[in-house]
Design a protein around this motif. Structure first.
Motif, PDB file in Angstrom:
ATOM      1  N   PRO A 108       0.798  -1.233   0.000  1.00  0.00           N
ATOM      2  CA  PRO A 108       0.000   0.000   0.000  1.00  0.00           C
ATOM      3  C   PRO A 108       0.825   1.274   0.000  1.00  0.00           C
ATOM      4  O   PRO A 108       0.447   2.265  -0.626  1.00  0.00           O
ATOM      5  CB  PRO A 108      -0.826  -0.132   1.289  1.00  0.00           C
ATOM      6  N   PHE A 109       1.975   1.283   0.699  1.00  0.00           N
ATOM      7  CA  PHE A 109       2.784   2.499   0.717  1.00  0.00           C
ATOM      8  C   PHE A 109       3.333   2.818  -0.667  1.00  0.00           C
ATOM      9  O   PHE A 109       3.386   3.981  -1.075  1.00  0.00           O
ATOM     10  CB  PHE A 109       3.939   2.370   1.722  1.00  0.00           C
ATOM     11  N   THR A 110       3.742   1.775  -1.399  1.00  0.00           N
ATOM     12  CA  THR A 110       4.212   1.977  -2.772  1.00  0.00           C
ATOM     13  C   THR A 110       3.089   2.533  -3.643  1.00  0.00           C
ATOM     14  O   THR A 110       3.303   3.426  -4.466  1.00  0.00           O
ATOM     15  CB  THR A 110       4.730   0.659  -3.374  1.00  0.00           C
ATOM     16  N   VAL A 111       1.884   1.986  -3.468  1.00  0.00           N
ATOM     17  CA  VAL A 111       0.726   2.501  -4.205  1.00  0.00           C
ATOM     18  C   VAL A 111       0.552   3.995  -3.941  1.00  0.00           C
ATOM     19  O   VAL A 111       0.352   4.790  -4.867  1.00  0.00           O
ATOM     20  CB  VAL A 111      -0.554   1.733  -3.810  1.00  0.00           C
ATOM     21  N   ASN A 112       0.646   4.396  -2.678  1.00  0.00           N
ATOM     22  CA  ASN A 112       0.482   5.812  -2.337  1.00  0.00           C
ATOM     23  C   ASN A 112       1.601   6.667  -2.899  1.00  0.00           C
ATOM     24  O   ASN A 112       1.377   7.833  -3.236  1.00  0.00           O
ATOM     25  CB  ASN A 112       0.393   5.976  -0.820  1.00  0.00           C
ATOM     26  N   MET A 113       2.800   6.114  -3.008  1.00  0.00           N
ATOM     27  CA  MET A 113       3.886   6.874  -3.610  1.00  0.00           C
ATOM     28  C   MET A 113       3.599   7.149  -5.092  1.00  0.00           C
ATOM     29  O   MET A 113       3.830   8.252  -5.587  1.00  0.00           O
ATOM     30  CB  MET A 113       5.208   6.115  -3.466  1.00  0.00           C
ATOM     31  N   ILE A 129       9.960   5.814  -4.937  1.00  0.00           N
ATOM     32  CA  ILE A 129       9.618   4.644  -5.756  1.00  0.00           C
ATOM     33  C   ILE A 129      10.887   3.983  -6.284  1.00  0.00           C
ATOM     34  O   ILE A 129      11.008   2.744  -6.294  1.00  0.00           O
ATOM     35  CB  ILE A 129       8.693   5.051  -6.924  1.00  0.00           C
ATOM     36  N   TYR A 130      11.847   4.802  -6.717  1.00  0.00           N
ATOM     37  CA  TYR A 130      13.106   4.249  -7.224  1.00  0.00           C
ATOM     38  C   TYR A 130      13.848   3.491  -6.117  1.00  0.00           C
ATOM     39  O   TYR A 130      14.374   2.392  -6.344  1.00  0.00           O
ATOM     40  CB  TYR A 130      13.988   5.376  -7.760  1.00  0.00           C
ATOM     41  N   LEU A 131      13.866   4.055  -4.913  1.00  0.00           N
ATOM     42  CA  LEU A 131      14.538   3.382  -3.793  1.00  0.00           C
ATOM     43  C   LEU A 131      13.847   2.065  -3.459  1.00  0.00           C
ATOM     44  O   LEU A 131      14.506   1.063  -3.159  1.00  0.00           O
ATOM     45  CB  LEU A 131      14.551   4.302  -2.564  1.00  0.00           C
ATOM     46  N   GLN A 132      12.514   2.043  -3.523  1.00  0.00           N
ATOM     47  CA  GLN A 132      11.793   0.805  -3.271  1.00  0.00           C
ATOM     48  C   GLN A 132      12.047  -0.231  -4.357  1.00  0.00           C
ATOM     49  O   GLN A 132      12.122  -1.430  -4.075  1.00  0.00           O
ATOM     50  CB  GLN A 132      10.296   1.095  -3.154  1.00  0.00           C
ATOM     51  N   TYR A 133      12.188   0.236  -5.586  1.00  0.00           N
ATOM     52  CA  TYR A 133      12.527  -0.681  -6.680  1.00  0.00           C
ATOM     53  C   TYR A 133      13.889  -1.309  -6.454  1.00  0.00           C
ATOM     54  O   TYR A 133      14.075  -2.528  -6.617  1.00  0.00           O
ATOM     55  CB  TYR A 133      12.501   0.071  -8.008  1.00  0.00           C
ATOM     56  N   ARG A 134      14.873  -0.510  -6.054  1.00  0.00           N
ATOM     57  CA  ARG A 134      16.200  -1.034  -5.761  1.00  0.00           C
ATOM     58  C   ARG A 134      16.146  -2.023  -4.614  1.00  0.00           C
ATOM     59  O   ARG A 134      16.842  -3.039  -4.601  1.00  0.00           O
ATOM     60  CB  ARG A 134      17.152   0.126  -5.420  1.00  0.00           C
TER      61      ARG A 134
END
Length: 340
Positions: A287-292, A332-337
């Motif tokens: 959910p946090f990624t969705v909100n980002m 989002i980029y940091l979460q992808y990494r």
């Protein structure tokens, strides 16, 4: 019951067992970057982000069009018809779909809560669009979303304390949200501040908090084995009942006969297609990624406002939207990494 009573959330299909995980760890250094890890992969993360991004673009266009339409038409008639069509369509589709969902008192409670917050978020959004600049309304919603999500997700889904980076990012976006309040109140927004503008802002704030809770509740149902069609089939009863109480029943037929194309366009662009897209995104990412990803919506909405002659482009709104988007994209980029 739809949630596991054992420690931790239910593992998705294909999740490695504990022994497999140990074996995988010993070989991980030899595997290429982006290989599946614990049933998740960078490709799944990217696809989830892609679906939510499509939701942002499509709904932004629809919201700007809806804001213009609602200046001269009945918002509640358009919403009632749209949600009724969604509910009927997906009830029909869900009847022909098997699933692994386990119905019980807990799942019923989650669906009741989802109906309540769905009604608040959607009706709050469209009332906000009627009285305030669309880019401001969307900015309020996304500014509150990450901050609410990090704590609600930990509380409802029992994910533990959120990472410090998520707290910092959500606080930064919420701070920019206060700047957007100043933009509106000081008369620097794209739409002139009027007697009812404060109503639009309040409804936007309420809608933002409700949207954050909505995304988490949908994720809980997905964790319990419910499909996207099943969730869509049963999440709008509360919205329809509320709209039946708000709508002027004598205006339904005249409104349809005069504005049927606009109502259909609003229903498809702001409700039906966006819901399908965002639910596919919620299924694949947290959910946090969705909100980002949703936090990029204000700048997209701002660009679509150039097609609405009613709105004067505001440099202050643009700066606020760019700041929110920059923070969101970086996170989002940091979460992808991290997922890699």
């Amino acid at each position: 019951m739809i949630l596991q009573t054992k420690r931790g959330p239910r593992e998705p299909k294909g999740q490695s067992s504990e022994n497999d995980a140990r074996a995988w760890a010993s070989e991980s250094s030899a595997r290429p970057r982006g290989h599946k890890k614990g049933g998740r992969s960078t490709s799944g993360f990217a696809l989830g982000v892609f679906f939510v991004a499509l939701y942002v673009v499509l709904s932004a266009a629809g919201e700007v069009y809806a804001a213009s339409y609602f200046q001269k038409a009945d918002v509640f008639v358009a919403l009632l018809l749209s949600f009724a069509v969604v509910c009927i369509t997906f009830n029909f589709l869900a009847r022909h779909e098997g699933g692994e969902a386990r119905a019980g008192k807990w799942s019923l409670l989650v669906f009741v809560a989802l109906n309540v917050v769905t009604a608040i978020s959607w009706i709050g959004l469209f009332i906000g669009l009627k009285y305030a600049e669309p880019a401001i309304v969307v900015a309020f919603m996304v500014a509150l979303g990450p901050a609410a999500t990090v704590w609600l997700n930990a509380l409802i889904r029992r994910r533990g304390a959120p990472p410090a980076s998520d707290i910092v990012v959500s606080a930064a976006i919420a701070t920019i949200g206060t700047y957007m309040i100043w933009i509106s109140a000081s008369g620097n927004a794209g739409v002139e501040w009027g007697a009812r503008s404060s109503i639009g802002i309040v409804f936007a704030i309420v809608a933002g908090l409700s949207l954050a809770l909505t995304n988490i509740l949908v994720k809980v149902l997905f964790d319990g084995g419910f499909s996207g069609r099943q969730v869509l089939a049963h999440r709008f009863y509360g919205t329809i009942l509320l709209l039946l109480g708000l709508v002027d029943h004598s205006s339904i037929v005249p409104e349809i006969s005069q504005h049927w194309f606009a109502i259909a366009a609003i229903g498809l662009s702001t409700i039906v297609l966006p819901l399908l897209l965002i639910q596919e995104g919620i299924r694949r990412v947290e959910p946090f990624t969705v909100n980002m990803v949703l936090s990029t919506a204000p700048i997209v909405t701002f660009l679509f406002q150039y097609f609405d002659s009613r709105i004067v482009p505001s440099s202050h709104t643009f700066v606020g939207n760019v700041l929110i988007t920059a923070i969101a994209v970086s996170n989002i980029y940091l979460q992808y990494r991290r997922s890699a």
